[in-house]
Design an enzyme around this catalytic site. Sequence first.
Site, PDB file in Angstrom:
ATOM      1  N   GLY A  21      38.062  57.325  43.967  1.00  0.00           N
ATOM      2  CA  GLY A  21      38.773  57.304  44.825  1.00  0.00           C
ATOM      3  C   GLY A  21      38.471  56.236  46.093  1.00  0.00           C
ATOM      4  O   GLY A  21      38.614  56.370  47.393  1.00  0.00           O
ATOM      5  N   SER A  23      39.843  53.508  46.946  1.00  0.00           N
ATOM      6  CA  SER A  23      40.908  52.559  47.095  1.00  0.00           C
ATOM      7  C   SER A  23      41.438  52.589  48.557  1.00  0.00           C
ATOM      8  O   SER A  23      41.810  51.442  49.201  1.00  0.00           O
ATOM      9  CB  SER A  23      42.185  52.817  46.331  1.00  0.00           C
ATOM     10  OG  SER A  23      42.761  53.994  46.498  1.00  0.00           O
ATOM     11  N   ARG A  24      41.085  53.861  49.325  1.00  0.00           N
ATOM     12  CA  ARG A  24      41.596  53.896  50.450  1.00  0.00           C
ATOM     13  C   ARG A  24      40.846  55.114  51.329  1.00  0.00           C
ATOM     14  O   ARG A  24      40.033  55.696  50.605  1.00  0.00           O
ATOM     15  CB  ARG A  24      42.955  54.202  50.376  1.00  0.00           C
ATOM     16  CG  ARG A  24      43.554  55.406  49.950  1.00  0.00           C
ATOM     17  CD  ARG A  24      45.056  55.710  50.003  1.00  0.00           C
ATOM     18  NE  ARG A  24      45.167  57.091  49.504  1.00  0.00           N
ATOM     19  CZ  ARG A  24      45.681  57.518  48.502  1.00  0.00           C
ATOM     20  NH1 ARG A  24      46.332  56.440  47.615  1.00  0.00           N
ATOM     21  NH2 ARG A  24      46.044  58.893  47.733  1.00  0.00           N
ATOM     22  N   ASN A  89      34.111  60.977  44.991  1.00  0.00           N
ATOM     23  CA  ASN A  89      34.986  61.041  46.341  1.00  0.00           C
ATOM     24  C   ASN A  89      36.533  61.304  45.767  1.00  0.00           C
ATOM     25  O   ASN A  89      36.959  62.019  46.579  1.00  0.00           O
ATOM     26  CB  ASN A  89      34.900  59.989  47.067  1.00  0.00           C
ATOM     27  CG  ASN A  89      35.849  59.830  48.136  1.00  0.00           C
ATOM     28  OD1 ASN A  89      35.949  60.590  49.288  1.00  0.00           O
ATOM     29  ND2 ASN A  89      36.985  59.063  47.809  1.00  0.00           N
ATOM     30  N   SER A 140      34.993  70.005  51.028  1.00  0.00           N
ATOM     31  CA  SER A 140      36.011  70.163  52.126  1.00  0.00           C
ATOM     32  C   SER A 140      35.713  71.490  52.835  1.00  0.00           C
ATOM     33  O   SER A 140      35.162  72.417  52.121  1.00  0.00           O
ATOM     34  CB  SER A 140      37.501  70.396  51.405  1.00  0.00           C
ATOM     35  OG  SER A 140      38.529  70.677  52.729  1.00  0.00           O
ATOM     36  N   TYR A 153      43.299  74.294  45.944  1.00  0.00           N
ATOM     37  CA  TYR A 153      42.411  73.081  46.433  1.00  0.00           C
ATOM     38  C   TYR A 153      41.012  73.662  47.101  1.00  0.00           C
ATOM     39  O   TYR A 153      39.866  72.992  46.716  1.00  0.00           O
ATOM     40  CB  TYR A 153      43.138  72.505  47.602  1.00  0.00           C
ATOM     41  CG  TYR A 153      42.196  71.248  48.166  1.00  0.00           C
ATOM     42  CD1 TYR A 153      41.883  70.190  47.521  1.00  0.00           C
ATOM     43  CD2 TYR A 153      42.183  71.382  49.640  1.00  0.00           C
ATOM     44  CE1 TYR A 153      41.385  69.093  48.437  1.00  0.00           C
ATOM     45  CE2 TYR A 153      41.189  70.401  50.462  1.00  0.00           C
ATOM     46  CZ  TYR A 153      40.825  69.509  49.612  1.00  0.00           C
ATOM     47  OH  TYR A 153      40.167  68.309  50.349  1.00  0.00           O
ATOM     48  N   ALA A 155      39.612  76.468  46.158  1.00  0.00           N
ATOM     49  CA  ALA A 155      38.828  77.011  45.032  1.00  0.00           C
ATOM     50  C   ALA A 155      38.321  75.932  44.277  1.00  0.00           C
ATOM     51  O   ALA A 155      36.962  75.977  43.709  1.00  0.00           O
ATOM     52  CB  ALA A 155      39.749  77.860  44.075  1.00  0.00           C
ATOM     53  N   ALA A 156      39.065  74.793  44.125  1.00  0.00           N
ATOM     54  CA  ALA A 156      38.295  73.638  43.428  1.00  0.00           C
ATOM     55  C   ALA A 156      37.293  72.985  44.146  1.00  0.00           C
ATOM     56  O   ALA A 156      36.270  72.620  43.574  1.00  0.00           O
ATOM     57  CB  ALA A 156      39.558  72.755  42.968  1.00  0.00           C
ATOM     58  N   LYS A 157      37.231  73.063  45.553  1.00  0.00           N
ATOM     59  CA  LYS A 157      36.216  72.306  46.167  1.00  0.00           C
ATOM     60  C   LYS A 157      35.024  73.344  46.066  1.00  0.00           C
ATOM     61  O   LYS A 157      33.732  72.709  46.331  1.00  0.00           O
ATOM     62  CB  LYS A 157      36.777  71.997  47.656  1.00  0.00           C
ATOM     63  CG  LYS A 157      37.571  70.681  47.808  1.00  0.00           C
ATOM     64  CD  LYS A 157      37.034  69.591  47.266  1.00  0.00           C
ATOM     65  CE  LYS A 157      37.740  68.294  47.450  1.00  0.00           C
ATOM     66  NZ  LYS A 157      37.170  67.171  47.133  1.00  0.00           N
TER      67      LYS A 157
HETATM   68  N1  LIG Z   1      40.885  63.408  54.716  1.00  0.00           N
HETATM   69  C1  LIG Z   1      40.461  64.788  55.249  1.00  0.00           C
HETATM   70  O1  LIG Z   1      40.858  65.355  56.279  1.00  0.00           O
HETATM   71  C2  LIG Z   1      39.404  65.499  54.147  1.00  0.00           C
HETATM   72  C3  LIG Z   1      39.191  66.720  54.487  1.00  0.00           C
HETATM   73  C4  LIG Z   1      38.353  67.314  53.575  1.00  0.00           C
HETATM   74  C5  LIG Z   1      38.024  66.865  52.129  1.00  0.00           C
HETATM   75  N2  LIG Z   1      38.417  65.490  51.892  1.00  0.00           N
HETATM   76  C6  LIG Z   1      38.213  64.979  50.569  1.00  0.00           C
HETATM   77  O2  LIG Z   1      37.558  63.555  50.886  1.00  0.00           O
HETATM   78  C7  LIG Z   1      37.911  62.845  49.678  1.00  0.00           C
HETATM   79  C8  LIG Z   1      38.561  61.733  50.084  1.00  0.00           C
HETATM   80  O3  LIG Z   1      40.006  62.043  50.518  1.00  0.00           O
HETATM   81  P1  LIG Z   1      40.708  61.135  51.603  1.00  0.00           P
HETATM   82  O4  LIG Z   1      41.147  61.785  52.720  1.00  0.00           O
HETATM   83  O5  LIG Z   1      40.415  59.827  51.980  1.00  0.00           O
HETATM   84  O6  LIG Z   1      42.105  61.101  50.766  1.00  0.00           O
HETATM   85  P2  LIG Z   1      43.290  59.802  50.470  1.00  0.00           P
HETATM   86  O7  LIG Z   1      43.560  59.017  51.470  1.00  0.00           O
HETATM   87  O8  LIG Z   1      44.276  60.277  49.636  1.00  0.00           O
HETATM   88  O9  LIG Z   1      42.371  59.209  49.340  1.00  0.00           O
HETATM   89  C9  LIG Z   1      42.142  59.786  47.802  1.00  0.00           C
HETATM   90  C10 LIG Z   1      41.600  58.636  46.879  1.00  0.00           C
HETATM   91  O10 LIG Z   1      41.526  59.618  45.636  1.00  0.00           O
HETATM   92  C11 LIG Z   1      42.194  58.521  44.712  1.00  0.00           C
HETATM   93  N3  LIG Z   1      42.661  59.645  43.648  1.00  0.00           N
HETATM   94  C12 LIG Z   1      43.732  60.738  43.925  1.00  0.00           C
HETATM   95  N4  LIG Z   1      44.211  61.265  42.746  1.00  0.00           N
HETATM   96  C13 LIG Z   1      43.319  60.499  41.930  1.00  0.00           C
HETATM   97  C14 LIG Z   1      43.402  60.603  40.369  1.00  0.00           C
HETATM   98  N5  LIG Z   1      44.294  61.519  39.687  1.00  0.00           N
HETATM   99  N6  LIG Z   1      42.627  59.707  39.609  1.00  0.00           N
HETATM  100  C15 LIG Z   1      41.869  58.736  40.395  1.00  0.00           C
HETATM  101  N7  LIG Z   1      41.857  58.760  41.573  1.00  0.00           N
HETATM  102  C16 LIG Z   1      42.758  59.350  42.311  1.00  0.00           C
HETATM  103  C17 LIG Z   1      43.337  58.116  45.464  1.00  0.00           C
HETATM  104  O11 LIG Z   1      44.075  56.943  44.857  1.00  0.00           O
HETATM  105  P3  LIG Z   1      45.116  56.926  43.961  1.00  0.00           P
HETATM  106  O12 LIG Z   1      46.270  57.948  44.494  1.00  0.00           O
HETATM  107  O13 LIG Z   1      45.704  55.354  44.042  1.00  0.00           O
HETATM  108  O14 LIG Z   1      44.686  57.271  42.685  1.00  0.00           O
HETATM  109  C18 LIG Z   1      42.528  57.597  46.687  1.00  0.00           C
HETATM  110  O15 LIG Z   1      41.527  56.570  46.371  1.00  0.00           O
HETATM  111  C19 LIG Z   1      38.751  63.739  48.814  1.00  0.00           C
HETATM  112  O16 LIG Z   1      37.758  64.510  47.815  1.00  0.00           O
HETATM  113  C20 LIG Z   1      39.353  64.943  49.573  1.00  0.00           C
HETATM  114  O17 LIG Z   1      39.413  66.116  49.339  1.00  0.00           O
HETATM  115  C21 LIG Z   1      39.213  64.840  52.954  1.00  0.00           C
END
Ligand SMILES: NC(=O)c1ccc[n+]([C@@H]2O[C@H](COP(=O)([O-])OP(=O)(O)OC[C@H]3O[C@@H](n4cnc5c(N)ncnc54)[C@H](OP(=O)(O)O)[C@@H]3O)[C@@H](O)[C@H]2O)c1
Length: 250
Positions: A21, A23-24, A89, A140, A153, A155-157
């Site tokens: 993950g 990429s962003r 991630n 999370s 979500y 439950a998975a986390k």
């Molecule tokens: N932002 C928050 O407030 C927050 C809070 C708690 C936990 N988190 C956790 O932090 C982590 C990063 O989240 P983020 O906020 O940075 O989210 P995001 O901006 O949506 O980034 C998620 C990353 O995961 C990749 N991804 C999603 N589905 C995928 C798949 N099937 N196969 C491979 N890669 C996949 C996405 O790229 P593609 O879609 O191109 O595959 C992207 O690179 C996650 O585990 C999220 O649950 C975030």
Amino acid sequence: MYIPITPVPGEFAGRRALVTGGSRGVGAAVAQRLISGGATVVTSARSWNDETPKGSTFISADIRTAESARRLVDAALEALGGLDILVNNAGAARAHFGGIPDEEWEDSLAINFLSAVRVTNAALPALQQAGRASIVNISSGVAANPPAPMLHYGAAKAALASWSKGLAAQLAPIGVRVNTVTLGMVETPGGTELLQSVMEAMGGSTQHAYSAIPLGRVGDPRDVAEAVAFLVSERAQWIAGADLHANGGA
Ligand SMILES: NC(=O)c1ccc[n+]([C@@H]2O[C@H](COP(=O)([O-])OP(=O)(O)OC[C@H]3O[C@@H](n4cnc5c(N)ncnc54)[C@H](OP(=O)(O)O)[C@@H]3O)[C@@H](O)[C@H]2O)c1
């Protein structure tokens, strides 16, 4: 406002990292932080975008199946020649109001939990061979307190955090440290979109949600990158099985 931190030069020199993950959002910030410290980094996701760190090698992979997780690790090992750091991630969440369909449960478990288990299992021989290796799993705060539209979500986390804790005890004797970083609200493409959908349904706003964060602002992905950088560095050499909450004091 986030105050930028100057990385310790050469902190990660010679270290090889895979950030899923990457990429962003959080993953891109983690990858960039490791690169700034001198690591060689592979990022992966389904697709690349402008936020993907230019200094990383990007591998496209949808890691919701065991086969694709294994192929990603094989390709990353080929690019890096070994592996010292793994950051699980990749994750995704969609809120469901009025019931969570069965396929969403399966999808959430696949991307938020099983992908980390599968990538880790495939990477383990290389991590063990590297010695002084480190894994960080991104969980999370929703795991401990899931709202109804996000039970799948949460439950998975929760499964991810539980597995991470048990794995830490299992792998510490072979020189692989495992830790969790549990996030509160962080401003990222995925996080912000999700929060907007939930707040709109509740008649509130993202700003309203952010105003409840004790440290006075929403998380910046670089806040998380610092927590991860610490845990994978030698500064954390005696830390395994920890769950570091990066959440602005929430
Ligand atoms: N932002 C928050 O407030 C927050 C809070 C708690 C936990 N988190 C956790 O932090 C982590 C990063 O989240 P983020 O906020 O940075 O989210 P995001 O901006 O949506 O980034 C998620 C990353 O995961 C990749 N991804 C999603 N589905 C995928 C798949 N099937 N196969 C491979 N890669 C996949 C996405 O790229 P593609 O879609 O191109 O595959 C992207 O690179 C996650 O585990 C999220 O649950 C975030």
